[in-house]
Design an enzyme around this catalytic site. Structure first.
Site, short mmCIF file in Angstrom:
data_model
loop_
_atom_site.label_atom_id
_atom_site.label_comp_id
_atom_site.label_asym_id
_atom_site.label_seq_id
_atom_site.Cartn_x
_atom_site.Cartn_y
_atom_site.Cartn_z
N THR A 146 0.86 -1.19 0.00
CA THR A 146 0.00 0.00 0.00
C THR A 146 0.89 1.24 0.00
O THR A 146 1.57 1.53 0.99
CB THR A 146 -0.91 0.04 1.25
OG1 THR A 146 -1.68 -1.15 1.29
CG2 THR A 146 -1.83 1.25 1.19
N LYS A 221 -7.13 2.00 -2.93
CA LYS A 221 -6.74 1.39 -1.66
C LYS A 221 -6.73 2.44 -0.54
O LYS A 221 -7.18 2.19 0.58
CB LYS A 221 -5.37 0.73 -1.82
CG LYS A 221 -4.77 0.18 -0.54
CD LYS A 221 -5.60 -0.90 0.09
CE LYS A 221 -5.01 -1.36 1.42
NZ LYS A 221 -5.96 -2.16 2.20
N LYS A 289 -0.13 5.34 8.47
CA LYS A 289 0.51 5.66 7.18
C LYS A 289 -0.55 5.83 6.10
O LYS A 289 -0.52 6.77 5.31
CB LYS A 289 1.51 4.54 6.84
CG LYS A 289 2.16 4.57 5.46
CD LYS A 289 1.58 3.56 4.48
CE LYS A 289 1.61 2.13 4.92
NZ LYS A 289 1.03 1.18 3.97
N1 LIG Z 1 -1.49 -6.37 7.66
C1 LIG Z 1 -2.58 -6.09 7.00
O1 LIG Z 1 -3.71 -6.36 7.46
C2 LIG Z 1 -2.53 -5.43 5.66
C3 LIG Z 1 -1.42 -4.73 5.23
N2 LIG Z 1 -1.44 -4.13 4.00
C4 LIG Z 1 -0.30 -3.39 3.50
O2 LIG Z 1 0.64 -4.37 3.07
C5 LIG Z 1 1.98 -3.92 3.30
C6 LIG Z 1 2.70 -4.93 4.19
O3 LIG Z 1 1.96 -5.03 5.38
P1 LIG Z 1 2.34 -6.10 6.52
O4 LIG Z 1 2.77 -7.36 5.92
O5 LIG Z 1 1.20 -6.07 7.46
O6 LIG Z 1 3.56 -5.36 7.18
P2 LIG Z 1 4.79 -5.92 8.03
O7 LIG Z 1 5.24 -4.75 8.82
O8 LIG Z 1 4.43 -7.18 8.72
O9 LIG Z 1 5.86 -6.28 6.89
C7 LIG Z 1 6.53 -5.27 6.22
C8 LIG Z 1 7.51 -5.86 5.25
O10 LIG Z 1 8.28 -4.79 4.67
C9 LIG Z 1 9.65 -5.06 4.89
N3 LIG Z 1 10.38 -3.80 5.04
C10 LIG Z 1 10.09 -2.76 5.85
N4 LIG Z 1 10.98 -1.77 5.68
C11 LIG Z 1 11.87 -2.21 4.77
C12 LIG Z 1 13.02 -1.63 4.16
N5 LIG Z 1 13.43 -0.39 4.48
N6 LIG Z 1 13.69 -2.37 3.25
C13 LIG Z 1 13.27 -3.61 2.92
N7 LIG Z 1 12.20 -4.21 3.45
C14 LIG Z 1 11.50 -3.50 4.36
C15 LIG Z 1 9.70 -5.88 6.14
O11 LIG Z 1 10.94 -6.54 6.25
P3 LIG Z 1 11.50 -7.05 7.66
O12 LIG Z 1 10.84 -8.36 7.91
O13 LIG Z 1 12.96 -7.13 7.47
O14 LIG Z 1 11.12 -6.00 8.68
C16 LIG Z 1 8.53 -6.81 5.89
O15 LIG Z 1 8.86 -7.81 4.97
C17 LIG Z 1 1.85 -2.52 3.91
O16 LIG Z 1 1.95 -1.59 2.87
C18 LIG Z 1 0.45 -2.53 4.49
O17 LIG Z 1 -0.09 -1.24 4.58
C19 LIG Z 1 -2.51 -4.23 3.15
C20 LIG Z 1 -3.62 -4.92 3.52
C21 LIG Z 1 -3.73 -5.55 4.82
O1 LIG Z 2 -5.10 -2.57 4.75
C1 LIG Z 2 -5.68 -3.25 5.57
C2 LIG Z 2 -6.82 -4.07 5.27
O2 LIG Z 2 -7.36 -4.72 6.18
O3 LIG Z 2 -7.22 -4.09 4.09
#
Ligand SMILES: NC(=O)C1=CN([C@@H]2O[C@H](COP(=O)(O)OP(=O)(O)OC[C@H]3O[C@@H](n4cnc5c(N)ncnc54)[C@H](OP(=O)(O)O)[C@@H]3O)[C@@H](O)[C@H]2O)C=CC1
Ligand SMILES: O=CC(=O)O
EC number: 1.1.1.79
Length: 343
Positions: A146, A221, A289
């Site tokens: 996102t 989104k 965010k």
């Molecule tokens: N959780 C949810 O319910 C939902 C989330 N989203 C969106 O999906 C995306 C991921 O969410 P989610 O999986 O929950 O988040 P997490 O925080 O669990 O995972 C984030 C991921 O990004 C990586 N990351 C963060 N910073 C960096 C960086 N500087 N360089 C490289 N890798 C990086 C992390 O790596 P590392 O493991 O090393 O920290 C990890 O793999 C976000 O944009 C979120 O808004 C969308 C729908 C639903």
């Molecule tokens: O981005 C979060 C979700 O639940 O969709």
């Protein structure tokens, strides 16, 4: 030359600067175009799915189950994550591992990226040893993070400058829908890549929308999550108000669940919010965010969004209380603190 290569797979190799993946040039499956569809049987067999090499970058709360579903469906998956240990369970399930995004895109036909925010999505795609360095004509990059439209456009341009195709495909749906393959994909960008990626989107999701030009998926989104963030903040106020006037908040949750304002997230998260527990499905820092990016989107078109702006302030307060990595339903704590400060 590069784009032509995608559609003209017979161009002699000597005219190509990099080897061209057959992924975008061969008819993979019977292609289906759905503006919206509910879960349908995949048109592909396990063997067919395995002929396309899939990369997956970013194995957090969402990326891990999404990649896992691809592996379980028989796909040939190569993973990378900044923190390598998160790759291990997927390697245990049969995934291959590469040590940089560049190596993943060099090895794979189609790469998905599920990163935290615009900064990480840009860095993983365009930074040192990033996806752009390894990708080439005939391949595809699907960013399911996102992010805002401007970030998505920047990544798109750099990917497309290599001759590869780009699709933004942020998802609606949280940890459980990701585990269950029930996500909703909000896609925009190269239509050919949308069609080629469709069988894989259908493994991870229950529906997909194709919304046209890059930026439209990101915008959709952000609008959806702006609504969700405001709904959660309002729900939190209601729970606390019901308690303060002597009502049982569990009964409030039940009443809400039976009426027109019923939403799955209220029934799912209400009982734990009442107990002040916030098991993380959607981290609060990501919801804030999304509020911030949605407010930026609104600002760009002079749309008034006072409710979202107020809700955003609550998420910021909750972050300042150290709740960033809790579920976004922990926003209720920001209101509790405000209540006790006034008492
Ligand atoms: N959780 C949810 O319910 C939902 C989330 N989203 C969106 O999906 C995306 C991921 O969410 P989610 O999986 O929950 O988040 P997490 O925080 O669990 O995972 C984030 C991921 O990004 C990586 N990351 C963060 N910073 C960096 C960086 N500087 N360089 C490289 N890798 C990086 C992390 O790596 P590392 O493991 O090393 O920290 C990890 O793999 C976000 O944009 C979120 O808004 C969308 C729908 C639903
Ligand atoms: O981005 C979060 C979700 O639940 O969709």
């Amino acid at each position: 030359m590069a784009l032509c290569s995608i559609f003209c797979p017979l161009i002699p190799l000597r005219f190509r600067s990099k080897p061209i993946s057959p992924f975008l040039s061969k008819p993979l499956f019977s292609l289906s175009f759905r503006v919206y569809s509910s879960q349908q049987p995949s048109p592909s067999t396990k063997d067919e799915l395995g002929t396309v090499s899939i990369g997956f970058l970013g194995l957090g709360i969402m990326g891990s189950p999404m990649a896992q579903n691809l592996i379980k469906a028989g796909c040939d998956v190569t993973v990378w994550n900044r923190t390598k240990s998160k790759c291990d369970p997927l390697i245990g399930l049969g995934a291959k591992y590469k040590s940089s995004p560049e190596e993943v895109t060099a090895a794979c036909d189609l790469t998905f990226a599920m990163l935290a925010d615009p900064e990480s999505a840009i860095d993983v795609a365009c930074g040192k040893n990033g996806a752009v360095s390894g990708i080439s004509s005939g391949k595809g990059y699907v960013d399911v993070s996102t992010v805002d439209a401007a970030s998505s456009m920047l990544i798109s341009k750099q990917i497309k400058d290599t001759g590869a195709l780009f699709l933004e495909a942020p998802v609606s749906g949280s940890k459980k829908p990701a585990e269950d393959g029930q996500l909703i994909f909000l896609t925009a960008g190269d239509k050919l890549l949308y069609e080629k990626a469709a069988p894989f989107l259908d493994i991870m999701g229950k529906s997909r929308f194709y919304l046209g030009e890059v930026g439209n998926g990101a915008a959709m989104k952000l609008v959806v999550n702006m609504i969700m963030g405001s709904m959660m903040a309002s729900f939190a106020e209601g729970i606390l108000l019901s308690e303060k006037v002597g009502l049982d908040p569990n009964v409030l949750v039940e009443v809400v669940s039976q009426g027109a304002i019923n939403a799955p997230m209220y029934s799912l998260k209400g009982p734990s919010m009442i107990k002040s527990v916030y098991p993380t499905a959607f981290p609060l820092k990501h919801q804030q965010k999304d509020m911030r990016l949605a407010l930026g989107l609104a600002e760009s078109v002079s749309q008034s969004t006072p409710i979202a702006a107020a809700a955003n302030e609550l998420y910021k307060v909750a972050k300042s209380y150290g709740l960033s990595d809790e579920d976004f339903s922990a926003v209720i704590e920001a209101l509790k603190a405000a209540k006790s400060q006034k008492a």
